[in-house]
Structures are given as structure tokens and as C-alpha cells.
Design a protein around this motif. Sequence first.
Motif, short mmCIF file in Angstrom:
data_model
loop_
_atom_site.label_atom_id
_atom_site.label_comp_id
_atom_site.label_asym_id
_atom_site.label_seq_id
_atom_site.Cartn_x
_atom_site.Cartn_y
_atom_site.Cartn_z
N TYR A 278 0.85 -1.19 0.00
CA TYR A 278 0.00 0.00 0.00
C TYR A 278 0.89 1.24 0.00
O TYR A 278 0.64 2.21 -0.68
N GLN A 279 1.96 1.18 0.78
CA GLN A 279 2.97 2.23 0.80
C GLN A 279 4.32 1.53 0.79
O GLN A 279 4.42 0.38 1.20
N ALA A 280 5.34 2.26 0.31
CA ALA A 280 6.66 1.64 0.23
C ALA A 280 7.68 2.46 1.02
O ALA A 280 7.50 3.65 1.23
N GLY A 281 8.73 1.79 1.46
CA GLY A 281 9.78 2.47 2.23
C GLY A 281 10.55 1.43 3.02
O GLY A 281 10.50 0.23 2.70
N SER A 282 11.19 1.90 4.08
CA SER A 282 11.97 0.97 4.90
C SER A 282 11.02 -0.01 5.60
O SER A 282 9.81 0.22 5.68
N MET A 284 9.38 -2.57 5.07
CA MET A 284 8.42 -3.46 4.39
C MET A 284 9.12 -4.30 3.32
O MET A 284 8.49 -5.10 2.62
N ALA A 285 10.43 -4.12 3.20
CA ALA A 285 11.22 -4.88 2.23
C ALA A 285 12.65 -4.97 2.77
O ALA A 285 13.01 -4.24 3.70
N HIS A 286 13.43 -5.90 2.24
CA HIS A 286 14.84 -5.96 2.61
C HIS A 286 15.70 -6.11 1.35
O HIS A 286 15.17 -6.29 0.25
N ASP A 287 17.01 -6.06 1.55
CA ASP A 287 17.95 -6.11 0.41
C ASP A 287 17.55 -5.10 -0.67
O ASP A 287 17.44 -5.43 -1.86
N ILE A 288 17.32 -3.88 -0.21
CA ILE A 288 16.84 -2.84 -1.13
C ILE A 288 18.05 -2.19 -1.82
O ILE A 288 18.87 -1.55 -1.16
N ASP A 289 18.14 -2.38 -3.10
CA ASP A 289 19.22 -1.76 -3.87
C ASP A 289 18.60 -0.89 -4.95
O ASP A 289 17.38 -0.77 -5.02
N VAL A 290 19.43 -0.31 -5.82
CA VAL A 290 18.86 0.64 -6.78
C VAL A 290 17.82 0.00 -7.69
O VAL A 290 16.87 0.66 -8.11
N ASP A 291 17.97 -1.24 -8.02
CA ASP A 291 16.96 -1.83 -8.91
C ASP A 291 16.41 -3.18 -8.42
O ASP A 291 15.76 -3.89 -9.18
N HIS A 297 6.87 -10.44 4.22
CA HIS A 297 5.67 -11.27 4.06
C HIS A 297 4.56 -10.85 5.02
O HIS A 297 4.82 -10.21 6.03
N GLY A 298 3.35 -11.28 4.68
CA GLY A 298 2.20 -11.06 5.56
C GLY A 298 2.03 -9.59 5.88
O GLY A 298 2.25 -8.71 5.04
N ALA A 299 1.62 -9.33 7.14
CA ALA A 299 1.33 -7.96 7.57
C ALA A 299 2.53 -7.04 7.40
O ALA A 299 2.38 -5.84 7.20
N ARG A 300 3.73 -7.60 7.50
CA ARG A 300 4.93 -6.75 7.52
C ARG A 300 5.15 -6.01 6.20
O ARG A 300 5.80 -4.99 6.16
N ARG A 301 4.57 -6.52 5.12
CA ARG A 301 4.76 -5.79 3.85
C ARG A 301 3.91 -4.52 3.80
O ARG A 301 4.00 -3.73 2.88
#
Length: 437
Positions: A278-282, A284-291, A297-301
Motif C-alpha cells: 500500500y505504501q513503500a519504504g523501509s 516493508m522490504a529488505h535487500d533494497i538496492d537501486v533496482d 511477508h504477511g502484515a509486515r509488507r
Amino acid sequence: MNRRELAGAAAALFAIADGLAPAESASALSGSGARNWRTHFPALEQTANGQRLVYLDSAATTQRPDRVLAALIDFYRNDNANPSATLHSLARRAHERFEAARQTAARFINAARADEIVWVRGTTEGNNLVAAAWARPRLRPRDEILLSIAEHASNLLPWRLVAELTGATIRYIEVDDAGRIRLDDLDARLSERTRLVAFSHVSNVVGYINPAAEICARARRAGARVLIDAAQSAPHVPIDVQSLGCDFLTFSSHKMMGPMGIGVLWARHEILEEMPPYQAGSNMAHDIDVDTFQLEHGARRFGAGTPNVSGPIGLAAAMDYVDDIGRDAVARHEHELTKYALGQLREVPGLRLLGPSESEQRIPAFSFTLDGWTPLDVMRALDARGIAVRAGDLAALPLLKRLGATSAVRASCYLYNGTDDIDAMVQAMHKLTSKSS
Ligand SMILES: Cc1ncc(COP(=O)(O)O)c(C=O)c1O
């Protein structure tokens, strides 16, 4: 307040919370319990306009017990850090408390997994999240969303906007003359085009507890997903998401004694996994690189950015509070209060109750009009006597119109209200009506 005084205040709050033995709550049934419970709510000790504050606006927001206030102070005094499972001890403690709150919320609604609990700002944001992340990518022209005519604006507008964006159609299930969802009309409108049924478990106007499990079963038989807006039910009615058979359920902490600005969206894990963020940023994801990035998973996303940590901790304290005094004891007390209030309101000349006049399947929220008085004038006259009620369209104009009104007064109770509060309001209204006749 210096540090020592603060520590003393927090200790006093904990002492109050610790003193909350189940035995104390049992006396609720004799009528004195509500008064005992009332002593846990410091805001109710004040006067308003020179009179004892009679708080009858809990469907809008409740008051908070000492125990919730203590939990908030304790978090900020002792464990405040940006939460992390792996970094320094304070960060780990913040993380542990945040995740413990998720477990408490999951237990409270009998979710199968804690990572089905998505923290949102409240019911409104929960509904919008489902509209944006589930409905918007899926719905097409010819698809239908079924709502009841009794929905609060927060469970109406998110779907109207989705319909505008996707070309889907909204259809409305009719209610009866007391504002109860008509199951025959639900059946008539369900079809293979219905993708979602969204309805409030309890109407914020008429207080009726709709047969949610039955509505879910019928919707699912037609192949539709179901969202339950539990804003007015979670504070009063035991919620078991597994036996209800819904796909999504939303509620707000502030309507059940927790802090403002936090609430829950529950959805089954596999459905959460199918939804884009729904929203993106720190966070809610890991290993975030330029591309590249890996979604959680689950609620954490759905937990982008630094979360509201104190909110869930406060809400969990509110849930523990209710469980300690006993949900059954609260339900019995509220049922008695409902019977009493309906009897008293019936005696006020010119008062027209909107909603069922029976006390069964009902929460203690009473909307009405009074002949010769606008709802706003009733609210003002009661306010002058220290009595807080709500007036206006109650964010549910379509329902009000269906019931023959465009505006109403609403008096709504919670576990801290007693018959003395009802008496204060009813006596004040007898005075008003005798003046106007
Ligand atoms: C039935 C219902 N749904 C949704 C809402 C919106 O709740 P919130 O403003 O806490 O998001 C309310 C608030 O009164 C409500 O009564």
C-alpha cells in the motif's frame, strides 16, 4: 514534573492497574460495577460546565483507563527506541513490545497468525488499504461491490472511489425500518458479478448487531470476498475472525479505550500475500538496492517506515484490561444498561428512536430525534448540563434518510456508564420537552 515525580505517577498508575482483580469486576452485575470500573478512568472524574461529566459519546471515541495511560508512559520512559529485532537492547525491547502487542491483538480476535495483524491508523485507513491494494488492481467494469445502505462514510467512500477508478458498480443492500441489514435483499443482489461485500458489523447509528457470520456465508457462497467494518463491534462484541468467515476485518483502537491513531486491519495470510504494498519504504522490504528489493511477508509488507510503536502497546493494554474485567461481564452490564435506557427513552415525550426498540442484538448506542428541537440544540442543551452526546448526520446520511431523518442525536455508552448517566440525560430531556410544550 521531574523524573522522580514521573516515576511516582507511573508507579501509582501501575498500582491501580494491578489492583484490578476479577472479583472487583464481578460486582458490575449488581449495578455498582460500572461505578467501580468508572474509577479506572481519570478523565471521568472531571466536571463539565460545573456539573459531573456524563460522557455518552463513546461510539465516537472512548475514554482511556489508567492502565492504558500507564502502558504509554512506561514505554516512553523505559523502552523507547526505533524498534529492531537485532540491534541494541533498547531497540530490541521496543521491537519485543511492538510484536507482543501484535500477538495480543491476534489473540483478541482469534486470528490464526500474528502476522495477519496489519497496524493501520484506524478503521478508515484499514478500509482504504483494502480498497487500494486489493480492490483497485482487481476490479474491472461489470464487477460489483455490495455495501449496505447503513455504512459509515469510512466504509462507503473508499469503495466509491475504487468504483470510479475501475469502472466497477456499487450496489446497496437495503435495511429494514429499524436499520437492520435485510438478508433477503442481500440474496437478491448477490450474483456472480459480486466481487466484494463490505458491511458494518454494528451500525454506528442504530446499534444493531448484524448477523455477520450469516452474511459472510451467503457472500462466500456467491464467490465474493467479505470485509467487516468492526469499528462499533470490536469494543462490545467478542470477535472471532475464523468463525465469522470473513476475508478482511477492520477496527479502531480509540473506540475501545486504546490510543488514537492506531487500529487493525486483519486479513487472511494468503490474501495479504496476494496484495501489492500500500505504501513503500523501509521495513516493508529488505535487500533494497537501486533496482532490486525483497518484499516482507504477511502484515509486515504493509508496515512501511518507522511504525507507531506506542499505539499498539496502548491498544494491547486496553485489550488486556477488557479481558481482565471479563468480556462477558461487560456484555451483561451493557445489556442491562441497554434495557434500562430503552425503557427511559420511551418515556420522553416527542422522542423518536432510530433503530430497534428491543434490547437484544444491540450495543448501548441510541440515536433519536426530539420533536421541536434540532439535534444540535439538544446536544448544546445537554452539554450545558455536563452531558456529552453527539449530533449531526453521524457520517451515515443515507441511513438517516432511509429512517426519515437527516440529522440525529446519539447517546452512546461504554462499560464505565451506569444508569445514573442515563437518568441524567433523560431528566435533562424531560426538562427540555416540558419547556417547549
Ligand atoms: C461503523 C464505523 N466505521 C468506520 C468508522 C471510522 O473509524 P475511524 O474514524 O476510527 O477510522 C467509524 C467511526 O465512527 C464507524 O462508526
